[in-house]
Design a protein around this motif. Structure first.
Motif, PDB file in Angstrom:
ATOM      1  N   GLY A 158       0.787  -1.232   0.000  1.00  0.00           N
ATOM      2  CA  GLY A 158       0.000   0.000   0.000  1.00  0.00           C
ATOM      3  C   GLY A 158       0.816   1.277   0.000  1.00  0.00           C
ATOM      4  O   GLY A 158       0.458   2.252   0.674  1.00  0.00           O
ATOM      5  N   TYR A 159       1.904   1.297  -0.756  1.00  0.00           N
ATOM      6  CA  TYR A 159       2.737   2.499  -0.824  1.00  0.00           C
ATOM      7  C   TYR A 159       1.985   3.640  -1.518  1.00  0.00           C
ATOM      8  O   TYR A 159       1.143   3.396  -2.392  1.00  0.00           O
ATOM      9  CB  TYR A 159       4.033   2.202  -1.578  1.00  0.00           C
ATOM     10  CG  TYR A 159       5.155   1.714  -0.686  1.00  0.00           C
ATOM     11  CD1 TYR A 159       6.288   2.483  -0.474  1.00  0.00           C
ATOM     12  CD2 TYR A 159       5.064   0.487  -0.043  1.00  0.00           C
ATOM     13  CE1 TYR A 159       7.318   2.041   0.350  1.00  0.00           C
ATOM     14  CE2 TYR A 159       6.084   0.036   0.790  1.00  0.00           C
ATOM     15  CZ  TYR A 159       7.204   0.818   0.979  1.00  0.00           C
ATOM     16  OH  TYR A 159       8.215   0.382   1.804  1.00  0.00           O
ATOM     17  N   PRO A 160       2.283   4.886  -1.170  1.00  0.00           N
ATOM     18  CA  PRO A 160       1.614   6.040  -1.787  1.00  0.00           C
ATOM     19  C   PRO A 160       2.105   6.279  -3.215  1.00  0.00           C
ATOM     20  O   PRO A 160       3.143   5.738  -3.623  1.00  0.00           O
ATOM     21  CB  PRO A 160       2.006   7.201  -0.867  1.00  0.00           C
ATOM     22  CG  PRO A 160       3.322   6.791  -0.292  1.00  0.00           C
ATOM     23  CD  PRO A 160       3.227   5.303  -0.107  1.00  0.00           C
ATOM     24  N   PRO A 161       1.390   7.096  -3.985  1.00  0.00           N
ATOM     25  CA  PRO A 161       1.746   7.342  -5.393  1.00  0.00           C
ATOM     26  C   PRO A 161       3.173   7.842  -5.601  1.00  0.00           C
ATOM     27  O   PRO A 161       3.807   7.510  -6.608  1.00  0.00           O
ATOM     28  CB  PRO A 161       0.724   8.396  -5.826  1.00  0.00           C
ATOM     29  CG  PRO A 161      -0.447   8.165  -4.936  1.00  0.00           C
ATOM     30  CD  PRO A 161       0.124   7.755  -3.615  1.00  0.00           C
ATOM     31  N   SER A 162       3.683   8.637  -4.671  1.00  0.00           N
ATOM     32  CA  SER A 162       5.030   9.187  -4.843  1.00  0.00           C
ATOM     33  C   SER A 162       6.079   8.087  -4.967  1.00  0.00           C
ATOM     34  O   SER A 162       7.088   8.247  -5.672  1.00  0.00           O
ATOM     35  CB  SER A 162       5.377  10.101  -3.665  1.00  0.00           C
ATOM     36  OG  SER A 162       5.289   9.391  -2.431  1.00  0.00           O
ATOM     37  N   ALA A 163       5.862   6.956  -4.300  1.00  0.00           N
ATOM     38  CA  ALA A 163       6.821   5.848  -4.373  1.00  0.00           C
ATOM     39  C   ALA A 163       6.907   5.300  -5.794  1.00  0.00           C
ATOM     40  O   ALA A 163       8.003   5.023  -6.303  1.00  0.00           O
ATOM     41  CB  ALA A 163       6.416   4.741  -3.405  1.00  0.00           C
ATOM     42  N   TYR A 164       5.767   5.164  -6.448  1.00  0.00           N
ATOM     43  CA  TYR A 164       5.749   4.658  -7.826  1.00  0.00           C
ATOM     44  C   TYR A 164       6.324   5.692  -8.789  1.00  0.00           C
ATOM     45  O   TYR A 164       7.077   5.347  -9.708  1.00  0.00           O
ATOM     46  CB  TYR A 164       4.319   4.304  -8.236  1.00  0.00           C
ATOM     47  CG  TYR A 164       3.660   3.305  -7.329  1.00  0.00           C
ATOM     48  CD1 TYR A 164       3.998   1.956  -7.388  1.00  0.00           C
ATOM     49  CD2 TYR A 164       2.711   3.700  -6.393  1.00  0.00           C
ATOM     50  CE1 TYR A 164       3.397   1.031  -6.542  1.00  0.00           C
ATOM     51  CE2 TYR A 164       2.107   2.782  -5.547  1.00  0.00           C
ATOM     52  CZ  TYR A 164       2.458   1.459  -5.625  1.00  0.00           C
ATOM     53  OH  TYR A 164       1.867   0.553  -4.786  1.00  0.00           O
ATOM     54  N   GLU A 165       5.965   6.942  -8.578  1.00  0.00           N
ATOM     55  CA  GLU A 165       6.466   8.005  -9.454  1.00  0.00           C
ATOM     56  C   GLU A 165       7.986   8.084  -9.396  1.00  0.00           C
ATOM     57  O   GLU A 165       8.658   8.164 -10.436  1.00  0.00           O
ATOM     58  CB  GLU A 165       5.842   9.343  -9.047  1.00  0.00           C
ATOM     59  CG  GLU A 165       4.337   9.419  -9.272  1.00  0.00           C
ATOM     60  CD  GLU A 165       3.713  10.629  -8.603  1.00  0.00           C
ATOM     61  OE1 GLU A 165       4.462  11.393  -7.938  1.00  0.00           O
ATOM     62  OE2 GLU A 165       2.488  10.808  -8.723  1.00  0.00           O
ATOM     63  N   ASN A 166       8.530   8.057  -8.189  1.00  0.00           N
ATOM     64  CA  ASN A 166       9.988   8.148  -8.030  1.00  0.00           C
ATOM     65  C   ASN A 166      10.691   6.924  -8.597  1.00  0.00           C
ATOM     66  O   ASN A 166      11.739   7.037  -9.250  1.00  0.00           O
ATOM     67  CB  ASN A 166      10.337   8.310  -6.549  1.00  0.00           C
ATOM     68  CG  ASN A 166       9.834   9.617  -5.967  1.00  0.00           C
ATOM     69  OD1 ASN A 166       9.620  10.582  -6.696  1.00  0.00           O
ATOM     70  ND2 ASN A 166       9.630   9.654  -4.654  1.00  0.00           N
ATOM     71  N   LEU A 167      10.118   5.756  -8.345  1.00  0.00           N
ATOM     72  CA  LEU A 167      10.742   4.521  -8.829  1.00  0.00           C
ATOM     73  C   LEU A 167      10.734   4.458 -10.352  1.00  0.00           C
ATOM     74  O   LEU A 167      11.753   4.129 -10.977  1.00  0.00           O
ATOM     75  CB  LEU A 167      10.016   3.311  -8.251  1.00  0.00           C
ATOM     76  CG  LEU A 167      10.518   1.934  -8.703  1.00  0.00           C
ATOM     77  CD1 LEU A 167      11.994   1.757  -8.354  1.00  0.00           C
ATOM     78  CD2 LEU A 167       9.687   0.825  -8.072  1.00  0.00           C
ATOM     79  N   LEU A 168       9.608   4.784 -10.964  1.00  0.00           N
ATOM     80  CA  LEU A 168       9.521   4.743 -12.426  1.00  0.00           C
ATOM     81  C   LEU A 168      10.443   5.781 -13.059  1.00  0.00           C
ATOM     82  O   LEU A 168      11.060   5.524 -14.097  1.00  0.00           O
ATOM     83  CB  LEU A 168       8.078   4.978 -12.871  1.00  0.00           C
ATOM     84  CG  LEU A 168       7.083   3.853 -12.525  1.00  0.00           C
ATOM     85  CD1 LEU A 168       5.668   4.251 -12.920  1.00  0.00           C
ATOM     86  CD2 LEU A 168       7.471   2.554 -13.214  1.00  0.00           C
TER      87      LEU A 168
END
Length: 305
Positions: A158-168
């Motif tokens: 359940g990580y927040p959107p910022s985690a996906y944005e930064n990783l991508l």
């Protein structure tokens, strides 16, 4: 299935490997049979080689402690394929500590490859633990599957959107971001309660949801969470050959918004396509109709002061 006579006499390492390969491919394969074969080979002084261990590990013929001891003691004759198979076997048996030690062992002996890390990341672990592995990995060993495994772990936690944005954003330097990556990131946002951010992430990618059924389903789920029934219907019309899941989610969006008429129309369209509705499909139609009736009843009731 090989005869008992054949199994009772293992002539050489090559013969042992042939039997293991046959066992692995056959319908009768089992961990116990593989172990029995290896024990018989040991009693007949047949020495295993790298291929033997690779086959044995892939069939989980050894316990985690045995795998660790075998790899540590025979590292000079093994290769990265065998170590990867050993890590994967430990993962299937839930032995994270042994798998981690094997990973470190392969790193210390320059045997690690991207598949080694991927085998380790396939173990059940938290998103935080997976991120630690990602940060320690050399950039040239990160591939599309590595990224997919990490995104999946983040979505699970359940990580927040910022985690996906930064990783991508970080991964784009070494990996081509594909639709599966996007779908996992978007669905992770939705699962964590950030449906609008998931849609924003999809929009920023420049990929049209209607071009991929998995992405389309993710977008439909986001619309359903946000009560955007009209957008759900528009997207559904743009999908080439929508399946029952697409219809079910779109109907659920109508149910959330109390649009019974639209839900019934989608039900009819689904049936006309020859699709078999799910139990959830029917329950969503019922909920939509009930919500529509309740809404009409509320509007018709006189206001009392």
């Amino acid at each position: 299935m090989p005869s008992k006579e054949l199994l009772s006499s293992i002539r050489s390492t090559r013969h042992l490997n042939k039997l293991l390969k046959s066992l692995k491919r056959g319908r009768w394969a089992s961990t116990e049979q593989a172990r029995d074969l290896l024990d018989k080979a040991s009693m007949q002084n047949v020495v295993p080689d790298a291929f033997t261990y690779s086959q044995a590990f892939s069939m989980d013929a050894y316990s985690c402690s045995e795998i660790k001891a075998l790899v540590s003691g025979s590292l000079h004759m093994l290769n990265s394929v065998v170590v990867n198979s050993a890590i994967a076997s430990c993962g299937r048996m839930g032995c994270e500590s042994e798998a981690r030690e094997l990973l470190r062992l392969s790193e210390d002996n320059n045997m690690v490859t991207c598949r080694t890390y991927n085998a380790f990341l396939s173990l059940p672990m938290t998103g935080s633990a997976a991120m630690d592995v990602w940060k320690e990995m050399p950039h040239h060993m990160k591939d599309a599957y590595t990224l997919q495994l990490l995104l999946y772990r983040l979505a699970q936690d359940g990580y927040p959107p910022s985690a996906y944005e930064n990783l991508l954003a970080e991964a784009r330097d070494v990996i081509t971001i594909d639709r599966q990556h996007l779908a996992t990131a978007v669905s992770g946002c939705i699962r964590a309660g950030y449906a609008a951010d998931g849609l924003a992430l999809l929009s920023a990618s420049g990929v049209r949801a209607s071009d991929d059924k998995v992405l389309a389903t993710c977008a439909l789920c986001a619309y359903e969470r946000l009560g955007m029934w009209s957008e759900s219907l528009d997207l559904l019309q743009c999908i080439d050959e929508p399946d029952v899941v697409c219809y079910t989610v779109a109907i659920a969006a109508c149910a959330r918004a109390g649009k019974g008429k639209e839900a019934v129309k989608l039900w009819s369209e689904l049936s006309s396509r020859g699709l078999t509705p799910q139990r959830q499909t029917l329950s969503s139609v019922v909920r939509a109709c009930e919500a529509a009736v309740a809404s009409q009843t509320y509007r018709r009731e006189p206001t009392t002061v």
